[in-house]
Motif scaffolding. Structure first.
Motif, mmCIF file in Angstrom:
data_model
loop_
_atom_site.group_PDB
_atom_site.id
_atom_site.type_symbol
_atom_site.label_atom_id
_atom_site.label_comp_id
_atom_site.label_asym_id
_atom_site.label_seq_id
_atom_site.Cartn_x
_atom_site.Cartn_y
_atom_site.Cartn_z
ATOM 1 N N ASP A 40 8.148 94.379 -6.844
ATOM 2 C CA ASP A 40 9.495 94.230 -6.292
ATOM 3 C C ASP A 40 9.461 94.070 -4.773
ATOM 4 N N ARG A 41 8.565 94.793 -4.102
ATOM 5 C CA ARG A 41 8.437 94.661 -2.640
ATOM 6 C C ARG A 41 8.028 93.235 -2.279
ATOM 7 N N LEU A 42 7.081 92.680 -3.025
ATOM 8 C CA LEU A 42 6.666 91.301 -2.778
ATOM 9 C C LEU A 42 7.812 90.337 -3.088
ATOM 10 N N GLY A 43 8.522 90.584 -4.184
ATOM 11 C CA GLY A 43 9.638 89.726 -4.564
ATOM 12 C C GLY A 43 10.735 89.690 -3.506
ATOM 13 N N GLU A 44 10.978 90.823 -2.852
ATOM 14 C CA GLU A 44 11.983 90.869 -1.787
ATOM 15 C C GLU A 44 11.606 89.989 -0.604
ATOM 16 N N SER A 45 10.322 89.697 -0.474
ATOM 17 C CA SER A 45 9.839 88.818 0.595
ATOM 18 C C SER A 45 9.566 87.408 0.087
ATOM 19 N N ASP A 46 10.155 87.069 -1.052
ATOM 20 C CA ASP A 46 10.025 85.743 -1.672
ATOM 21 C C ASP A 46 8.584 85.384 -2.007
ATOM 22 N N ILE A 47 7.811 86.379 -2.403
ATOM 23 C CA ILE A 47 6.446 86.151 -2.888
ATOM 24 C C ILE A 47 6.471 86.374 -4.392
ATOM 25 N N ALA A 48 6.232 85.307 -5.151
ATOM 26 C CA ALA A 48 6.245 85.417 -6.607
ATOM 27 C C ALA A 48 5.110 86.327 -7.049
ATOM 28 N N ALA A 49 5.424 87.354 -7.831
ATOM 29 C CA ALA A 49 4.414 88.307 -8.282
ATOM 30 C C ALA A 49 4.711 88.744 -9.705
ATOM 31 N N VAL A 50 3.652 89.012 -10.458
ATOM 32 C CA VAL A 50 3.782 89.523 -11.824
ATOM 33 C C VAL A 50 2.846 90.716 -11.988
ATOM 34 N N VAL A 51 3.132 91.533 -12.991
ATOM 35 C CA VAL A 51 2.307 92.697 -13.297
ATOM 36 C C VAL A 51 1.448 92.378 -14.508
ATOM 37 N N LEU A 52 0.156 92.593 -14.373
ATOM 38 C CA LEU A 52 -0.777 92.462 -15.490
ATOM 39 C C LEU A 52 -1.294 93.856 -15.788
ATOM 40 N N THR A 53 -0.853 94.421 -16.906
ATOM 41 C CA THR A 53 -1.289 95.762 -17.259
ATOM 42 C C THR A 53 -2.343 95.693 -18.351
ATOM 43 N N GLN A 54 -3.407 96.426 -18.148
ATOM 44 C CA GLN A 54 -4.478 96.523 -19.132
ATOM 45 C C GLN A 54 -4.617 97.961 -19.597
ATOM 46 N N ARG A 55 -3.544 98.731 -19.403
ATOM 47 C CA ARG A 55 -3.524 100.130 -19.832
ATOM 48 C C ARG A 55 -3.499 100.212 -21.343
ATOM 49 N N ASP A 56 -4.091 101.259 -21.861
ATOM 50 C CA ASP A 56 -4.025 101.552 -23.286
ATOM 51 C C ASP A 56 -2.765 102.378 -23.504
#
Length: 134
Positions: A40-56
């Motif tokens: 969300d912090r990156l998104g507020e600065s117009d930087i497209a970002a996604v979360v890749l979770t590899q958690r079990d």
């Protein structure tokens, strides 16, 4: 093992290990909510970002290398994202002031569809039940 909430190194060997489907990891932690905050912090600065979770998620592990969660950006925005994340974090007093000034009745930042898209990296996602074949 890396410290939680770290920025992966930028060596060529590490770079290939943290690249996925054309996205590059700029932040690694072991909890989804921490990664969502960074995204969300990156998104507020117009930087497209996604979360890749590899958690079990079945065993709810969130320990070191057993549960990596990455915030990924496009290669063209990697330097800008790293610079933003390298800035000094807010102090506890600044965070508390922001929390106290927050509007608890404000709508969510993202709709459920947008939240699912941001977590998956897929441009378009449908949460509808598939049509039955006739």
């Amino acid at each position: 093992m890396k410290e939680p909430g770290t920025t992966p190194s930028n060596t060529p060997e590490d770079r290939s290990a943290r690249t996925y489907e054309g996205w590059i990891s700029v932040f690694e932690c072991s909890t989804d909510f921490e990664a969502d905050l960074v995204r969300d912090r990156l998104g507020e600065s117009d930087i497209a970002a996604v979360v890749l979770t590899q958690r079990d998620h079945a065993f709810n592990l969130n320990v070191g290398d057993l549960a990596p969660v990455h915030v990924m950006v496009k290669p063209s925005q990697e330097e800008e994202a790293r610079a933003l994340l390298a800035e000094a974090p807010l102090s506890d007093a600044e965070l508390e002031a922001a929390a106290m000034e927050a509007d608890i009745s404000a709508p969510d930042a993202y709709s459920p569809d947008d939240e699912a898209r941001l977590d998956s990296g897929i441009e378009e996602i449908s949460l509808d039940v598939p049509d039955e074949e006739e």
